[in-house]
Write a protein that holds these residues in place. Structure first.
Motif, PDB file in Angstrom:
ATOM      1  N   THR A 352       0.845  -1.261  -0.031  1.00  0.00           N
ATOM      2  CA  THR A 352       0.210   0.038  -0.120  1.00  0.00           C
ATOM      3  C   THR A 352       0.908   1.386  -0.017  1.00  0.00           C
ATOM      4  OG1 THR A 352      -0.107   0.088   2.320  1.00  0.00           O
ATOM      5  CG2 THR A 352      -1.856  -1.296   1.418  1.00  0.00           C
ATOM      6  N   PRO A 398      -5.458 -10.391  -6.923  1.00  0.00           N
ATOM      7  CA  PRO A 398      -5.070  -9.223  -7.455  1.00  0.00           C
ATOM      8  C   PRO A 398      -6.044  -7.989  -7.499  1.00  0.00           C
ATOM      9  CG  PRO A 398      -4.718 -11.066  -8.931  1.00  0.00           C
ATOM     10  CD  PRO A 398      -5.504 -11.419  -7.806  1.00  0.00           C
ATOM     11  N   ALA A 399      -7.443  -8.317  -7.510  1.00  0.00           N
ATOM     12  CA  ALA A 399      -8.429  -7.427  -7.423  1.00  0.00           C
ATOM     13  C   ALA A 399      -8.612  -6.836  -6.103  1.00  0.00           C
ATOM     14  CB  ALA A 399      -9.726  -7.749  -7.921  1.00  0.00           C
ATOM     15  N   ASP A 401      -6.191  -6.700  -3.947  1.00  0.00           N
ATOM     16  CA  ASP A 401      -4.781  -6.016  -3.563  1.00  0.00           C
ATOM     17  C   ASP A 401      -5.141  -4.504  -4.222  1.00  0.00           C
ATOM     18  OD1 ASP A 401      -3.484  -7.876  -2.391  1.00  0.00           O
ATOM     19  OD2 ASP A 401      -2.259  -8.505  -4.133  1.00  0.00           O
ATOM     20  N   GLU A 402      -5.742  -4.504  -5.352  1.00  0.00           N
ATOM     21  CA  GLU A 402      -6.024  -2.951  -5.805  1.00  0.00           C
ATOM     22  C   GLU A 402      -7.101  -2.345  -4.943  1.00  0.00           C
ATOM     23  OE1 GLU A 402      -4.667  -1.469  -8.418  1.00  0.00           O
ATOM     24  OE2 GLU A 402      -3.233  -3.368  -8.464  1.00  0.00           O
ATOM     25  N   VAL A 403      -7.856  -2.922  -4.265  1.00  0.00           N
ATOM     26  CA  VAL A 403      -8.896  -2.512  -3.481  1.00  0.00           C
ATOM     27  C   VAL A 403      -7.857  -1.878  -2.067  1.00  0.00           C
ATOM     28  CG1 VAL A 403     -10.676  -2.798  -1.513  1.00  0.00           C
ATOM     29  CG2 VAL A 403     -10.757  -3.542  -3.805  1.00  0.00           C
ATOM     30  N   LYS A 405      -4.787  -1.000  -1.901  1.00  0.00           N
ATOM     31  CA  LYS A 405      -3.990   0.224  -2.453  1.00  0.00           C
ATOM     32  C   LYS A 405      -4.982   1.518  -2.845  1.00  0.00           C
ATOM     33  CE  LYS A 405      -2.053  -2.043  -5.788  1.00  0.00           C
ATOM     34  NZ  LYS A 405      -1.171  -2.399  -7.067  1.00  0.00           N
ATOM     35  N   GLY A 406      -6.027   1.219  -3.396  1.00  0.00           N
ATOM     36  CA  GLY A 406      -6.942   2.402  -3.532  1.00  0.00           C
ATOM     37  C   GLY A 406      -7.524   2.861  -2.193  1.00  0.00           C
ATOM     38  N   GLN A 409      -4.538   5.061  -0.649  1.00  0.00           N
ATOM     39  CA  GLN A 409      -4.390   6.018  -1.301  1.00  0.00           C
ATOM     40  C   GLN A 409      -5.217   7.341  -0.700  1.00  0.00           C
ATOM     41  OE1 GLN A 409      -5.104   6.502  -5.682  1.00  0.00           O
ATOM     42  NE2 GLN A 409      -3.742   7.946  -5.853  1.00  0.00           N
ATOM     43  N   TRP A 457     -15.181   1.924  -7.971  1.00  0.00           N
ATOM     44  CA  TRP A 457     -14.379   0.699  -8.056  1.00  0.00           C
ATOM     45  C   TRP A 457     -14.623  -0.348  -9.297  1.00  0.00           C
ATOM     46  CZ3 TRP A 457     -10.689   0.683  -4.265  1.00  0.00           C
ATOM     47  CH2 TRP A 457     -11.004   1.676  -3.107  1.00  0.00           C
TER      48      TRP A 457
END
Length: 512
Positions: A352, A398-399, A401-403, A405-406, A409, A457
């Motif tokens: 993150t 992977p999806a 992980d994107e959550v 990271k979002g 942020q 999302w």
């Protein structure tokens, strides 16, 4: 009152056991015997030492002569109640003045003796025992702690301002320091070495440039520089104490320094930017100071310097990035990536980009101890992504992980530089909000929750539950504060998720 009970066990009239006199002469507190009018019949050496009067001078003395008029009146009124039998003893605490005029904070306890210890009708017997303690140090420590709390509060208000540039904030900080330390002049000084130096030796000369100034003296102005002769520790025309502070700093002493003379006074500390000496924060006065600065003063000064160093570091980094972005973009990105990688090994979560759990624990401990010491505002947020496991199971890791990271942020962009955003573990995040009371923490938490809910999302809407805890004086460890926030997070989950709950608003189901 235990020792007064001992002193109340008076010897019979006109009888004075040697052991009794030895006790009252060797006890570390001031002790005296008085008649029914409050006149001192005799006093021990400690009483004489505290007041500055000899035992002979104290004979026939009334204690209220040492007190301020309003305190003397209170003592007289209490004596009247003592003689009337309404009370058997009383205690007061207020300033008294020694024979030499020096004030001190005294605690006075007076206890009437039992009837058998008094010679009735003659007025010459011992009527009461008087105990005097010098509590000046305790009184000064409490007063210093109160003023330190006020200074921490004022400092938090300056550094947490969202508006204003760095120069304006530092100017406000210098004005705050001048008021806090009772000094006319406050400067932020930058050091520049003017001569080469061999390894392990000091340079011969150093330029001291005033980067920011608050002073009534027009000769001390922003942009002016002074040459420091390192060998002698002098810099002609520089503000008081600055040259000496610079020389000590160059020799490797990072602690706050103070200079007190019969002509002037100064207090200062190094300002570090990263691991490098930037310069010094220095406050000075052309009038003398009667007492040294308290430890709480030096703690506040150290916190000021740490904030200034951190802000300068961030400012210099932003300036360097903007100036060299076009011509050195590739090299710059490589350098930033390398630095980010090194930073992540020690303090950053690899996925993150937020602070890791270890760094979070260290910083929470530091801020919790500061809050306990100065009663400074502090809040903690624990955030959990709702139904994250279902998201992972449905759309893949992977999806997921994107959550994460979002969300990271949003958290990183939504807090101040003075706050700490960290990945707490799994889908949980934590925010340390320094200088923030419960109302502000709840507002920020709800703002972050709305941003997460409102973000577009890829697969489905993502929401988060947030638990909020604010420091309370009865908390003894950071674990208690973390557990409090965790309980609030659990309550938010139980309340249906996608909400913010402060620990003070948790319904106590177990209450009788």
């Amino acid at each position: 009152m235990g020792i007064m009970k001992l002193f109340q066990k008076a010897a019979p009239p006109n009888v004075e056991p040697p052991a009794w006199r030895t006790l009252i002469e060797t006890v570390g507190m001031g002790f005296a015997e008085t008649d029914a009018q409050g006149l001192i019949l005799r006093a021990n050496r400690a009483f004489s030492t505290i007041t500055g009067y000899t035992p002979e001078e104290l004979t026939g003395f009334t204690f209220e002569r040492l007190a301020l008029p309003e305190n003397a009146l209170q003592i007289k009124e209490l004596w009247a109640e003592l003689r009337s039998g309404k009370i058997a003893q009383f205690q007061t605490e207020h300033p008294i003045y020694r024979k030499d005029g020096r004030p001190l904070q005294g605690r006075l306890t007076i206890a009437r003796l039992p009837a058998q210890g008094v010679i009735h009708g003659t007025g010459s017997g011992v009527y009461a025992n008087l105990l005097l303690e010098d509590v000046t140090r305790r009184y000064d420590a409490e007063r210093a702690s109160q003023t330190a709390r006020a200074a921490i509060h004022d400092l938090a208000q300056v550094v947490s301002k969202q508006e204003g540039d760095l120069a304006g904030k530092i100017s406000s900080l210098l004005m705050l320091g001048c008021r806090r330390f009772g000094m006319e002049t406050g400067v932020l000084c930058e050091f520049a070495v003017n001569s080469e130096m061999a390894q392990g030796t000091l340079p011969r000369t150093v330029s001291l440039e005033l980067a920011q100034v608050i002073s009534p003296d027009e000769r001390v102005r922003r942009g002016r520089s002074f040459d420091l002769d390192v060998a002698t520790g002098t810099a002609s025309g520089a503000p008081t104490g600055l040259a000496s502070l610079a020389r000590v700093a160059l020799a490797g002493e990072a602690r706050p320094q103070q200079i007190l003379t019969q002509r002037d006074a100064a207090v200062g500390v190094l300002v570090m930017v990263g691991n490098q000496i930037y310069g010094a924060l220095n406050f000075s006065s052309i009038t003398p100071r009667t007492a040294p600065f308290a430890e709480s003063d030096l703690d506040v000064l150290q916190m000021m310097a740490q904030w200034v160093g951190g802000e300068i570091e961030r400012f210099e980094t932003r300036t360097a990035l903007n100036a060299r972005q076009k011509e050195l973009e590739t090299k710059q990105m490589e350098l930033l990536a390398a630095n980010a990688q090194l930073e992540s090994l020690a303090t950053t979560d690899g996925l993150t980009g937020l602070k890791n759990r270890r760094t979070f624990d260290q910083r929470l401990e530091e801020e919790f101890q500061r809050a306990r010491r100065y009663d400074a505002p502090l809040s903690l947020l624990l955030l959990d992504v709702d139904k994250f496991k279902q998201y992972n199971d449905s759309f893949g890791h992977p999806a997921g992980d994107e959550v994460l990271k979002g969300v990271a942020q949003i958290l990183g962009n939504g807090v101040r530089n003075t706050d700490i955003a960290a990945r707490y573990g799994g889908e949980e995040f934590a925010l340390i909000l320094t200088g923030t009371e419960a109302p502000g923490a709840i507002i920020l938490a709800d703002r972050l929750r709305e941003k997460i809910e409102g973000k577009e999302w890829p697969h489905r809407q993502v929401t988060a539950s947030i638990g909020v805890s604010t420091f309370r004086s009865e908390m003894r460890t950071r674990a208690e504060m973390t557990a409090s926030a965790d309980a609030a997070l659990y309550a938010a989950k139980a309340a249906g998720r996608n909400c913010v709950i402060h620990t003070k608003n948790i319904t106590k189901q177990s209450a009788p």
